[in-house]
Design an enzyme around this catalytic site. Structure first.
Site, short mmCIF file in Angstrom:
data_model
loop_
_atom_site.label_atom_id
_atom_site.label_comp_id
_atom_site.label_asym_id
_atom_site.label_seq_id
_atom_site.Cartn_x
_atom_site.Cartn_y
_atom_site.Cartn_z
N SER A 151 0.82 -1.22 0.00
CA SER A 151 0.00 0.00 0.00
C SER A 151 0.85 1.27 0.00
O SER A 151 1.90 1.33 0.64
CB SER A 151 -0.90 0.01 1.24
OG SER A 151 -1.45 1.30 1.43
N TYR B 138 -0.67 6.25 -3.71
CA TYR B 138 -1.65 7.32 -3.51
C TYR B 138 -0.90 8.61 -3.80
O TYR B 138 0.05 8.93 -3.11
CB TYR B 138 -2.16 7.33 -2.06
CG TYR B 138 -3.26 6.34 -1.77
CD1 TYR B 138 -4.39 6.26 -2.56
CD2 TYR B 138 -3.18 5.51 -0.65
CE1 TYR B 138 -5.41 5.36 -2.27
CE2 TYR B 138 -4.20 4.61 -0.35
CZ TYR B 138 -5.31 4.55 -1.16
OH TYR B 138 -6.32 3.66 -0.86
N THR C 183 -3.67 4.27 -7.53
CA THR C 183 -5.09 4.08 -7.20
C THR C 183 -5.85 5.34 -7.58
O THR C 183 -5.47 6.46 -7.20
CB THR C 183 -5.25 3.76 -5.69
OG1 THR C 183 -4.68 2.46 -5.47
CG2 THR C 183 -6.70 3.74 -5.27
N LYS D 220 -5.32 1.36 -10.65
CA LYS D 220 -6.18 0.51 -9.81
C LYS D 220 -7.48 1.26 -9.53
O LYS D 220 -7.44 2.37 -8.98
CB LYS D 220 -5.47 0.18 -8.50
CG LYS D 220 -6.31 -0.59 -7.51
CD LYS D 220 -5.47 -1.07 -6.33
CE LYS D 220 -6.28 -1.87 -5.34
NZ LYS D 220 -7.15 -1.07 -4.50
N HIS E 155 -12.50 -0.95 -5.04
CA HIS E 155 -11.90 -0.76 -3.72
C HIS E 155 -12.58 -1.66 -2.68
O HIS E 155 -12.74 -1.28 -1.52
CB HIS E 155 -11.99 0.72 -3.31
CG HIS E 155 -10.77 1.24 -2.60
ND1 HIS E 155 -9.81 1.98 -3.22
CD2 HIS E 155 -10.36 1.12 -1.31
CE1 HIS E 155 -8.86 2.32 -2.34
NE2 HIS E 155 -9.17 1.80 -1.17
#
Ligand SMILES: Cc1cc2nc3c(=O)[nH]c(=O)nc-3n(C[C@H](O)[C@H](O)[C@H](O)COP(=O)(O)O)c2cc1C
Length: 344
Positions: free
Chosen positions: A108, A131, A157, A216, A240
């Site tokens: 992540s 992110y 993402t 994503k 998600h």
């Protein structure tokens, strides 16, 4: 390995019993009415496998290739932030759980550990999920470290334009961001700054990266086409896990239109509600190359750290192999949509 656990639902039940209500709700829950969350599962269940027989299935090959990487099976660990809520060693422990077989893990962008430390703990291939929550120089510095640490690709993402309303957390007054701040390497906490992202940022990311770029959170053929035209190499079909926009389509239902739009020009990952070997067979038959799992892996981590993750992956591998055999299939490669039909 946690051999005391025999099934995936047993691991989930144990996680629910062990975790405090805040982390359990944050992990298990979705946005608003949780329609997307339920729909992902319902849509997978509405597909049946058309079983073939009298095929020699003594050998079933689960190996596959993804962007040139050899994978032991087409299942990956989806990126999850705030893992410190589920294990004191969070991301480091998660990738250790993928290590015994060299499974693909996606780390992540809000990992609480330095990307180098997570990479060192891994034995199998890693992808970094980004992110884009800071200015370009911030992203460039971070991605330089990601590439130097050996991550094989970066997936941006794109479905967190703003943070959704997670009603379970709101009702419990539970703020996962506070927990994230306690991790050894806290990341920028404000995910909402991504509201500014456009295809220009995708082009910029491609221009600075030396590894393939993925997106994503793609849910339509239109966006999949734009992505491929922008040189994106991984199309990650995801809502998600029902945690962002409520009332989207189930991911398995949008897979066919996206596979058609991509037309072999990029690799396709899907996630959202997949937690069984038979679920994986369905996604592969519809054209996904890899199926990612979030919560299923999270519960493994919560019950027994790396050993729990490894056990979860081992059970999935066993399920996948047995159910392919029972379907009359000898490989995860080349499965066709004709393997499936609608069923209530
Ligand atoms: C606790 C938790 C944290 C997550 N954090 C992230 C994240 O940091 N970045 C991201 O792209 N997706 C994140 N996701 C979404 C997952 O990557 C994945 O899309 C989703 O969990 C798939 O659905 P599943 O849980 O039904 O397998 C998170 C999901 C969960 C459950």
């Amino acid at each position: 390995m946690s051999e005391r656990f025999m099934t995936i639902p047993e691991i989930r039940r144990t996680a629910k019993r062990l975790l405090p209500p805040g982390p359990w709700g944050f992990g298990a829950g979705g946005a608003e009415t949780e329609t997307t969350l339920r729909r992902n599962r319902q849509a997978i269940q509405r597909l049946a496998i058309r079983q073939r027989v009298l095929v020699d299935v003594r050998k079933v090959d689960l190996t596959t290739t993804f962007l040139g990487m050899e994978l032991p099976m087409p299942i990956a660990i989806a990126p999850m932030g705030s893992l410190i809520l589920f294990h004191p060693q969070g991301d480091v422990e998660m990738v250790r759980g993928a290590a015994p077989n060299g499974n693909l893990a996606v780390v992540s962008g809000v990992t609480g550990w330095p990307v180098e430390e997570v990479a060192q703990a891994a034995k199998g291939p890693l992808i970094f999920q980004l992110y884009f929550v800071g200015p370009r120089p911030w992203a460039q510095e971070l991605l330089g470290r990601v590439e130097a640490s050996g991550y094989r690709a970066v997936c941006l993402t794109v479905d967190v334009q703003v943070y959704s309303r997670r009603e379970r957390d709101l009702l419990l007054r539970f703020d996962p961001r506070a927990a994230r701040a306690a991790a050894p390497n806290p990341m920028p906490p404000d995910l909402d700054v991504q509201a500014r992202l456009t295809w220009d940022d995708v082009a910029w990311l491609r221009s600075i990266l030396h590894v393939p770029l993925g997106l994503k959170g793609i849910l339509t053929a239109e966006d999949a086409k734009l992505a491929v035209e922008a040189g994106v190499k991984i199309i990650w079909v995801s809502n998600h896990g029902g945690r962002q926009l409520d009332h989207t389509q189930a991911t398995i239902n949008v897979l066919p239109e996206i596979v058609e739009a991509v037309d072999g020009r990029a690799e396709i990952i899907v996630d959202g509600g997949f937690s069984r070997g038979t679920d994986v067979i369905k996604a592969l038959a519809l054209g996904a190359k890899v199926v990612a799992m979030g919560r299923t892996m999270l519960w493994g981590l919560a019950v027994d750290g790396a050993a729990g993750v490894a056990r979860t992956l081992a059970i999935l591998q066993d399920e996948l192999s047995r159910n392919l055999a029972l379907s009359g299939q000898t490989s995860v490669r080349g499965l066709k949509p004709s393997l499936l039909c609608r069923a209530e």
